[in-house]
Design a protein around this motif. Structure first.
Motif, short mmCIF file in Angstrom:
data_model
loop_
_atom_site.label_atom_id
_atom_site.label_comp_id
_atom_site.label_asym_id
_atom_site.label_seq_id
_atom_site.Cartn_x
_atom_site.Cartn_y
_atom_site.Cartn_z
N THR A 108 0.82 -1.21 0.00
CA THR A 108 0.00 0.00 0.00
C THR A 108 0.86 1.27 0.00
O THR A 108 0.43 2.30 -0.50
N ALA A 109 2.08 1.17 0.55
CA ALA A 109 2.96 2.35 0.58
C ALA A 109 3.36 2.79 -0.82
O ALA A 109 3.77 3.94 -1.02
N ALA A 110 3.24 1.90 -1.81
CA ALA A 110 3.67 2.22 -3.18
C ALA A 110 2.60 2.97 -3.96
O ALA A 110 2.86 3.45 -5.06
N PHE A 111 1.39 3.11 -3.40
CA PHE A 111 0.31 3.78 -4.11
C PHE A 111 0.36 5.29 -3.86
O PHE A 111 0.88 5.76 -2.85
N SER A 112 -0.23 6.06 -4.80
CA SER A 112 -0.28 7.52 -4.68
C SER A 112 -1.32 7.92 -3.63
O SER A 112 -2.10 7.09 -3.15
N GLY A 113 -1.35 9.23 -3.31
CA GLY A 113 -2.32 9.73 -2.33
C GLY A 113 -3.75 9.48 -2.77
O GLY A 113 -4.60 9.08 -1.98
N GLY A 114 -4.04 9.71 -4.07
CA GLY A 114 -5.39 9.47 -4.58
C GLY A 114 -5.75 8.00 -4.54
O GLY A 114 -6.89 7.64 -4.22
N GLN A 115 -4.79 7.13 -4.85
CA GLN A 115 -5.04 5.69 -4.79
C GLN A 115 -5.28 5.23 -3.36
O GLN A 115 -6.11 4.35 -3.11
N LYS A 116 -4.56 5.83 -2.41
CA LYS A 116 -4.77 5.47 -1.00
C LYS A 116 -6.17 5.85 -0.54
O LYS A 116 -6.78 5.15 0.28
N THR A 117 -6.68 6.99 -1.06
CA THR A 117 -8.05 7.36 -0.73
C THR A 117 -9.02 6.31 -1.26
O THR A 117 -9.98 5.93 -0.59
N ARG A 118 -8.76 5.82 -2.47
CA ARG A 118 -9.62 4.78 -3.05
C ARG A 118 -9.50 3.47 -2.26
O ARG A 118 -10.48 2.73 -2.12
N ILE A 119 -8.30 3.17 -1.76
CA ILE A 119 -8.12 1.97 -0.94
C ILE A 119 -8.97 2.08 0.32
O ILE A 119 -9.65 1.13 0.72
N ALA A 120 -8.93 3.25 0.96
CA ALA A 120 -9.72 3.45 2.18
C ALA A 120 -11.21 3.34 1.87
O ALA A 120 -11.98 2.78 2.66
N LEU A 121 -11.63 3.86 0.71
CA LEU A 121 -13.03 3.77 0.32
C LEU A 121 -13.41 2.32 0.05
O LEU A 121 -14.47 1.85 0.49
N ALA A 122 -12.54 1.59 -0.64
CA ALA A 122 -12.81 0.17 -0.92
C ALA A 122 -12.94 -0.61 0.37
O ALA A 122 -13.84 -1.45 0.53
N ARG A 123 -12.05 -0.35 1.32
CA ARG A 123 -12.08 -1.06 2.61
C ARG A 123 -13.40 -0.80 3.33
O ARG A 123 -13.97 -1.70 3.95
N ALA A 124 -13.88 0.45 3.26
CA ALA A 124 -15.14 0.79 3.93
C ALA A 124 -16.33 0.14 3.24
O ALA A 124 -17.30 -0.27 3.90
N LEU A 125 -16.27 0.00 1.91
CA LEU A 125 -17.42 -0.51 1.16
C LEU A 125 -17.55 -2.03 1.21
O LEU A 125 -18.60 -2.56 0.87
N LEU A 126 -16.48 -2.71 1.58
CA LEU A 126 -16.49 -4.18 1.55
C LEU A 126 -17.61 -4.78 2.39
O LEU A 126 -18.19 -5.80 2.04
N ARG A 127 -17.93 -4.14 3.48
CA ARG A 127 -18.96 -4.68 4.38
C ARG A 127 -20.36 -4.16 4.03
O ARG A 127 -21.29 -4.34 4.80
N GLN A 128 -20.47 -3.48 2.86
CA GLN A 128 -21.75 -2.95 2.40
C GLN A 128 -22.46 -2.16 3.52
O GLN A 128 -23.58 -2.51 3.92
N PRO A 129 -21.82 -1.09 4.01
CA PRO A 129 -22.39 -0.38 5.16
C PRO A 129 -23.71 0.30 4.83
O PRO A 129 -23.94 0.75 3.70
N ASP A 130 -24.58 0.38 5.83
CA ASP A 130 -25.85 1.07 5.67
C ASP A 130 -25.64 2.58 5.62
O ASP A 130 -26.43 3.30 5.01
N TYR A 131 -24.56 3.03 6.28
CA TYR A 131 -24.21 4.46 6.27
C TYR A 131 -22.72 4.58 5.95
O TYR A 131 -21.91 3.77 6.39
N LEU A 132 -22.39 5.60 5.18
CA LEU A 132 -21.01 5.84 4.78
C LEU A 132 -20.61 7.23 5.24
O LEU A 132 -21.24 8.23 4.86
N PHE A 133 -19.58 7.33 6.09
CA PHE A 133 -19.08 8.60 6.60
C PHE A 133 -17.73 8.90 5.93
O PHE A 133 -16.81 8.08 6.00
#
Length: 639
Positions: A160-185
């Motif tokens: 993960t350290a090899a990814f750009s700042g924008g890619q890291k934001t997408r990684i964090a978003l992907a991690r949050a979406l994996l559990r199909q949350p009812d609410y997204l903050f």
């Protein structure tokens, strides 16, 4: 209907109350923006809603079983690979999976009896929890979500350290979406994203079925995504309907009505007080006491406190040549990697030029050519006569981390301490703030200090790299006003579309090593781009139509190799799709058997089924990877 409720929330740090009496509802499907100046407590409020911070008063209620996904500002990742980072979203299920395996071993070695019965019940409960949490879909979902957010199968093994700042934001978003949350903050989700990725995120959130709460200073983004706005100001939360622009209209109207009511009340108080003073001891003293009683019971209108805002303007600048700066057929890069290829641009006196392009396209590299931090491989960079350049570096390398804020200013400019403190005060460094270490400042505070130093240089040509990053909305508006009044020329890189639309009259698009110029604002540039895309599509359609009317040439000999490859790929894809369907059907049957408590009456049968399920899951993941690779190859063939 699913509703998240906040009731009477209060949080204080010592004697300072950050917010109080905060209450609202957030329904599934709603998109809400949470705004306010830096330091008002937006992130703290969000963390109270998440349960990460305990409020001093009030409560948060969420329907049972519903979950919240959280993408925090400057989200950090662990030291592992992308796959490991995404898999960590299932930490509870991974622990449950380990427990299942331990219980399987214990059951296999335990003779019949009460202890075995207890272990079997515990095992059945663990399997049920694993299934309910989506454990059997875990591996497949990780791959699907990652691919959906633009990552390739090869990316899964990258650290993960090899990814750009924008890619890291997408990684964090992907991690949050994996559990199909009812609410997204989301806390500042557009930081580090280029304009293309921000537009992708806007489209994604528009279709997201859950409730979304967004902290953001990106006004354009808020307008495109949100339908309600929560403003945290002076410790209170006010709810407005609509996105940012509608919020501004409503707030202006609300303040105007409040000020009018305040003035009327003050006039009434003054008139009543004059009557009381006049007749306090006379024949009308009884009436005077009655009016005094009315005044005492009167609920006074209080105007909201005006928060301190950044106020500055660039000083008068010296005259310079008509051609302020020029890049003449410039080629530049790092080592063997060419970033700019034969670029020619010149900046005229009074130009307000914005440089846009995807992350990694070379925008900062282009700016560094003008500042002299980088030398072109070919071509030349030339500054005009009497041009004095000022540079705003988004990384703030010109600041000294070990200096105090006051010393940072006095070291570069011959100011007395009193004069330096006055200037720093206008940039919101007040009281003991001037004695803080520069290295301890936040990103927004460093940006303000850098802007102050830039203003004091008297430069007539500004080169600005993301000057509004980390600034709150009031500070961004102050920077906009100052730049609009700036009499010199500037070249600016920014992903803030609202900001660019206000200050730019020329857009330079950098992509694939080349620059294309567009006259007008950022909105004008987008319209011209959209028109060009439609025109190109129309021409392509006409070309295909004209080619389809030509007589077909007779086939001779063997088909072309590309056609053979395409046919082979189609066959492989069909074969894989059929295997995937069969494996998914097997997986479903095995999952139903594993979820049946009767299955676990026999430890050998239970263990065998678990092994079969694992083999099917592994093969299914391999098939998905092969299918995606073939899809990519097919797409490349069609280009």
């Amino acid at each position: 209907m699913s509703i998240l409720k906040a009731e009477n929330l209060m949080k204080a740090f010592g004697v300072d109350t950050l917010f109080h009496s905060v209450g609202f509802e957030l329904r599934r499907g709603e998109k809400v923006g949470l705004i306010g100046a830096n330091g008002t407590g937006k992130t703290t409020l969000m963390r109270c809603l998440l349960g990460f911070v305990k409020p001093d008063d009030g409560q948060v209620s969420l329907p049972p079983g519903e979950i919240i996904g959280y993408v925090e500002q400057a989200a950090g990742q662990g030291g592992g690979t992308l796959y490991e980072e995404l898999r960590s979203a299932y930490q509870d299920l991974l622990l449950c999976q380990e427990k299942i395996r331990r219980l399987e071993t214990a059951i296999a070695n335990r003779p019949a009896g009460d202890e075995l019965d207890r272990l079997m019940k515990e095992y059945a409960a663990a399997v049920e929890r694993f299934e309910w949490g989506g454990g059997y879909e875990m591996e497949n979902r990780i791959r699907r979500v990652a691919i959906g957010l633009g990552f390739t199968p090869e990316d899964m093994d990258r650290p993960t350290a090899a990814f750009s700042g924008g890619q890291k934001t997408r990684i964090a978003l992907a991690r949050a979406l994996l559990r199909q949350p009812d609410y997204l903050f989301l806390d500042e989700p557009t930081n580090h994203l280029d304009i293309g990725m921000v537009e992708w995120l806007e489209a994604f959130l528009a279709e997201y079925p859950g409730g979304v709460l967004i902290i953001s200073h990106d006004r354009y983004f808020l307008d495109r995504v949100t339908e309600r706005t929560f403003e945290l100001e002076n410790g209170s939360l006010t709810v407005y309907n609509g996105g940012y622009t509608e919020y501004m209209i409503q707030k202006t109207e609300r303040l105007a009505a409040l000020e009018a009511s305040f003035e009327k009340q003050q006039a009434y108080i003054a008139k009543t007080q004059a009557y009381i003073n006049k007749y306090r001891a006379g024949i009308k003293s009884k009436q005077a006491r009655g009016r005094q009683s009315q005044l005492d019971r009167l609920e006074r209108i209080v105007l909201p406190e005006t928060a301190p805002v950044l106020t500055f303007q660039f000083p008068t600048v010296g005259e310079c040549a008509e051609r302020v700066a020029e890049a003449d057929t410039v080629t530049a890069g790092y080592g063997e990697r060419i970033v700019l290829n034969g670029v020619s641009v010149f900046i005229r006196r009074g130009d307000r030029a914005a440089l846009v392009g995807p992350n990694g396209s070379g925008k900062t590299t282009f700016l560094k050519l003008f500042t002299g931090q980088l030398t072109p491989v070919k071509g030349r960079i030339k500054l005009g006569s009497r041009v004095k350049m000022g540079y705003f570096d988004q990384e703030h390398h010109g600041l000294q981390p070990d200096f105090r804020v006051l010393d940072e200013l006095m070291a570069d400019f011959a100011f007395s301490e009193e004069r330096a403190r006055g200037l720093l005060g206008a940039f919101l460094f007040r009281g003991d703030d001037v004695y803080r270490r520069v290295g301890d400042l936040s990103g927004g505070e460093k940006a303000r200090l850098s802007l102050l130093k830039l203003m004091l240089t008297g430069a007539n040509f500004l080169v600005l790299d993301e000057p509004t990053n980390h600034l709150d909305i009031p500070s961004r508006e102050a920077v906009e006003d100052a730049i609009l009044a700036y009499p010199g020329a500037f070249l600016i890189v920014s992903h803030d579309r609202y900001f660019l639309d206000k200050i730019a009259d020329r857009v330079l698009e950098l992509d694939d090593g080349r620059i294309t110029g567009y006259l007008g604002s950022f909105s004008d540039y987008q319209e011209q781009k959209e028109k060009a895309v439609k025109e190109a599509a129309k021409q392509e359609q006409e070309l295909r139509k004209s080619q389809s009317n030509l007589p077909a040439a007779p086939e001779k000999g063997k088909p072309r190799s590309s056609r053979q490859r395409q046919q082979s790929q189609e066959k492989q894809l069909k074969k894989l799709e059929q295997e995937i369907q069969e494996l998914e059907a097997q997986q479903k049957v095995l999952a139903e058997q594993l979820n049946d408590p009767a299955t676990h009456a026999n430890p050998e049968t239970s263990r065998s089924l678990a092994e079969d399920y694992q083999q099917v899951e592994t093969r299914l993941a391999e098939c998905y990877d092969q299918w995606l690779e073939l899809q990519e190859e097919s797409a490349q063939e069609s280009i």
